[in-house]
Each structure stands twice: as structure tokens, then as C-alpha cells.
Design a protein around this motif. Structure first.
Motif, short mmCIF file in Angstrom:
data_model
loop_
_atom_site.label_atom_id
_atom_site.label_comp_id
_atom_site.label_asym_id
_atom_site.label_seq_id
_atom_site.Cartn_x
_atom_site.Cartn_y
_atom_site.Cartn_z
N ALA A 16 0.81 -1.22 0.00
CA ALA A 16 0.00 0.00 0.00
C ALA A 16 0.84 1.27 0.00
O ALA A 16 0.46 2.28 -0.60
CB ALA A 16 -0.93 -0.01 1.21
N SER A 17 1.99 1.22 0.65
CA SER A 17 2.86 2.40 0.73
C SER A 17 3.45 2.79 -0.62
O SER A 17 4.01 3.89 -0.77
CB SER A 17 3.98 2.16 1.74
N VAL A 26 -2.33 -2.78 -14.45
CA VAL A 26 -3.36 -2.94 -13.41
C VAL A 26 -2.65 -3.05 -12.07
O VAL A 26 -1.84 -3.96 -11.87
CB VAL A 26 -4.23 -4.19 -13.67
N LEU A 27 -2.94 -2.13 -11.17
CA LEU A 27 -2.27 -2.08 -9.87
C LEU A 27 -3.21 -2.51 -8.76
O LEU A 27 -4.33 -1.99 -8.64
CB LEU A 27 -1.76 -0.66 -9.61
N ASN A 28 -2.75 -3.43 -7.95
CA ASN A 28 -3.53 -3.91 -6.81
C ASN A 28 -2.72 -3.65 -5.55
O ASN A 28 -1.70 -4.30 -5.31
CB ASN A 28 -3.82 -5.41 -6.97
N PHE A 29 -3.17 -2.68 -4.74
CA PHE A 29 -2.44 -2.30 -3.53
C PHE A 29 -3.11 -2.89 -2.28
O PHE A 29 -4.33 -3.05 -2.23
CB PHE A 29 -2.39 -0.78 -3.39
N GLY A 30 -2.29 -3.15 -1.27
CA GLY A 30 -2.83 -3.67 -0.02
C GLY A 30 -1.73 -4.05 0.94
O GLY A 30 -0.54 -3.77 0.69
N GLY A 31 -2.09 -4.67 2.04
CA GLY A 31 -1.09 -5.16 2.98
C GLY A 31 -0.27 -6.25 2.31
O GLY A 31 -0.83 -7.13 1.64
N SER A 32 1.03 -6.23 2.49
CA SER A 32 1.90 -7.19 1.80
C SER A 32 1.56 -8.64 2.14
O SER A 32 1.63 -9.52 1.28
CB SER A 32 3.37 -6.92 2.16
N ASP A 48 -3.34 -2.24 6.71
CA ASP A 48 -2.27 -1.68 5.88
C ASP A 48 -2.00 -0.25 6.33
O ASP A 48 -2.77 0.35 7.08
CB ASP A 48 -2.62 -1.74 4.38
N VAL A 49 -0.90 0.29 5.85
CA VAL A 49 -0.43 1.59 6.33
C VAL A 49 -1.36 2.74 5.93
O VAL A 49 -1.53 3.71 6.69
CB VAL A 49 1.01 1.83 5.84
N LYS A 50 -2.01 2.64 4.79
CA LYS A 50 -2.92 3.70 4.36
C LYS A 50 -4.13 3.77 5.28
O LYS A 50 -4.64 4.86 5.58
CB LYS A 50 -3.36 3.46 2.92
N SER A 51 -4.60 2.62 5.73
CA SER A 51 -5.75 2.60 6.65
C SER A 51 -5.38 3.24 7.99
O SER A 51 -6.20 3.97 8.58
CB SER A 51 -6.22 1.16 6.87
N TYR A 100 4.82 5.05 7.56
CA TYR A 100 6.08 5.32 6.86
C TYR A 100 6.22 6.80 6.53
O TYR A 100 5.22 7.51 6.37
CB TYR A 100 6.14 4.53 5.55
N LYS A 101 7.45 7.25 6.42
CA LYS A 101 7.72 8.63 6.03
C LYS A 101 7.07 8.95 4.69
O LYS A 101 6.59 10.06 4.47
CB LYS A 101 9.22 8.88 5.94
N THR A 102 7.08 7.98 3.80
CA THR A 102 6.51 8.20 2.47
C THR A 102 5.02 8.50 2.54
O THR A 102 4.49 9.28 1.75
CB THR A 102 6.76 6.98 1.58
N ASP A 103 4.34 7.86 3.48
CA ASP A 103 2.89 8.09 3.62
C ASP A 103 2.59 9.46 4.22
O ASP A 103 1.62 10.12 3.83
CB ASP A 103 2.28 6.98 4.46
N VAL A 104 3.42 9.88 5.16
CA VAL A 104 3.27 11.22 5.73
C VAL A 104 3.47 12.26 4.62
O VAL A 104 2.70 13.22 4.51
CB VAL A 104 4.27 11.45 6.87
N LYS A 105 4.48 12.04 3.81
CA LYS A 105 4.77 12.99 2.73
C LYS A 105 3.63 13.02 1.71
O LYS A 105 3.23 14.09 1.23
CB LYS A 105 6.08 12.62 2.04
#
Length: 280
Positions: free
Chosen positions: A66-67, A89-95, A197-200, A216-221
């Protein structure tokens, strides 16, 4: 010397010259024929350069942590632009969830995980083609409400009484990393919820349903002014490596290899670095 003798010799010279010319032409034609593979009995191999220049086409399905959402969305669009006729096609989620889907038979071409441990779920089942490669790393940060109203300055501050803190579930990489940082600091923290996941986890703060989350820092940014980030030194002891792999039963292996090449290229690294990822 009579004229008939001279004529005979001249004819002989002409015949020899013509024969020589025909012989040279035949040799040239034979050489050309062996190079192109024409003619009977040719054993010419397929042109390897032509095979290697085959352009990717069709749909490539990517399962990614997700990150990676913002970065891979950008790279997916670039891939489609650079390779007309392709669709990403992108599928995002918890690893861990994505890995379980892959080992369960979900059709996918590429897997990008947020930790070697979750990638191992796939490799242990022999569902990856070759050895996964680490392409970026990521570090944790505390996400709090804009303006940091609770004056959070350290990981220890998250243990304050009455503070609503959200963590990722321990089975996903961001949760495992957060627990590792807490253990290193000998801190115990009971969150109001564990997210898949981190987005949630980050969304809980954005919606003001939580005072803080370890993400993650990337999600804060990526969240911009919706949250504020607080760094903490213990995060250096819980940095996650991100591996990427071509999947064994990839429906579109050719396009999958090309997508992985883009992710690992200078262009891909620039996109990921701008998002806040660390280079391996």
C-alpha cells in the motif's frame, strides 16, 4: 600471325574473363544466402537481437504494498506512455494479504512487498521466478494532526494516557517495524486499533479518529498538509527493505520484466526518491 589466329585468342580471353566474373558472382551470392538464411539446407538460428527487441504489450498486473501507491501509480502511467498498447493494473494492499492471494492462485505478474518476510511467503511456495531484488527502503515516522496539538516529540510520547494511537497490524511490514522500534525502546503501547495496511492507519489520523499513527515517512509525505510528521531515532533500527519479483506463473512475463526494469531504472529511482523512499 593470321587474322583467324588473333580472333581465336581474343575469344579465348573473353571466355576466361566471363568465367571469372561468373565465379565471383556465384561466391558472393552464396555468402549472402548463408547470412540471410535463404536457400535449401540453411541452419540459420533465429535473430537474437530481433527477439530481444520485442516490445511489451497487453496487460501487466502488479500486486504492490500500500505504501507504494503514489509512486507505482506514477510509474504505471509512464510505463503505458513508453509502451503504447500496454495497460498496467495495480492492486495495492497489505503485503501479507497480497502474498496470500498470490500463493492462493490469484493471477498476477509482479509482486512488490514492503519486507523480505512477506516476500518469503511467495518465494517459499516457489511462486516467484528467480531471486527477488531489493529496490528501495522505507523508514517509520509518527503521523499526527496538523499543528501537532498533542506536542508529540518522541516514540515515548505515544504512551501518554488518553492519547488515541493507531498501529498497523503486526502481520504487515509497517506493524512489524513499529513493534521492532517499540521493543528497541522497551516501550509498551496499546493502540485503539490495528489496521491491515499503512494507508488505513494513516486515514484514521486524517479523519481525526486517532491522534497519531506510526506509519512510513513516504505516507506522511503523500498526505501533504492533512497530517504532520514527527521523526524519532528508534526508526533507524526498523528500516524495511522492499523486494520486487517476477512471478512464476505471470500471464504476461515480457511486460512484467519491462515494468520491473522501469522500477529499478534511474527514472524509477527518481520517482521513488522524490516520494521519500531510501535507496538500498
Amino acid at each position: 600471325m593470321t587474322s583467324s589466329v588473333r580472333l581465336g585468342r581474343r575469344m579465348l580471353h573473353m571466355t576466361g574473363a566471363v568465367a571469372a566474373a561468373l565465379l565471383a558472382l556465384s561466391a558472393c551470392s552464396s555468402s549472402s544466402g548463408s547470412g540471410s538464411g535463404s536457400g535449401s539446407g540453411s541452419t540459420r538460428r533465429p535473430d537474437s537481437s530481433a527477439a530481444s527487441s520485442q516490445k511489451p504489450s497487453g496487460t501487466v498486473t502488479v500486486f504492490a504494498a500500500a505504501s507504494l501507491k503514489e509512486s507505482f501509480t506514477t510509474l504505471g502511467k509512464r510505463f503505458e506512455k513508453e509502451h503504447p498498447g500496454t495497460h498496467v493494473v495495480l492492486n495495492f494492499g497489505g503485503s501479507d494479504t497480497l502474498a496470500a492471494s498470490i500463493t492462493g492462485g490469484a493471477p498476477a505478474d509482479v509482486f512488490a512487498a514492503a519486507s523480505p518476510k512477506t516476500m518469503a511467503i511467495v518465494t517459499d511456495k516457489k511462486d516467484a521466478a528467480g531471486t527477488p531484488a531489493t529496490f528501495v527502503r522505507n523508514q517509520l515516522e509518527i503521523a499526527t494532526l496538523p499543528g501537532n496539538p498533542d506536542r508529540l516529540a518522541s516514540l515515548k510520547d505515544l504512551t501518554k494516557s488518553g492519547l488515541k494511537v493507531v498501529l498497523c497490524d503486526r502481520t504487515v511490514p509497517c506493524g512489524a517495524a513499529a513493534q521492532k522500534a517499540l521493543d528497541a525502546s522497551k516501550l509498551k503501547l496499546t493502540p485503539v486499533s490495528y489496521e491491515q495496511d499503512v494507508k488505513s492507519a494513516l486515514t484514521k489520523v486524517e479523519l481525526k479518529e486517532a491522534d497519531a499513527a506510526v506509519v512510513y515517512k513516504t505516507d506522511v509525505k503523500a498526505a501533504g498538509d492533512k497530517v504532520e510528521g514527527v521523526e524519532f531515532p528508534e526508526s533507524a533500527k526498523a528500516v524495511n527493505d522492499y523486494p520486487i519479483a517476477l512471478l512464476k506463473n505471470a500471464p504476461n512475463a515480457e511486460a512484467a520484466r519491462a515494468f520491473i526494469a522501469l522500477v529499478r531504472s534511474d527514472e524509477g529511482r527518481n520517482v521513488l526518491t522524490r516520494a521519500g523512499f531510501l535507496q538500498p
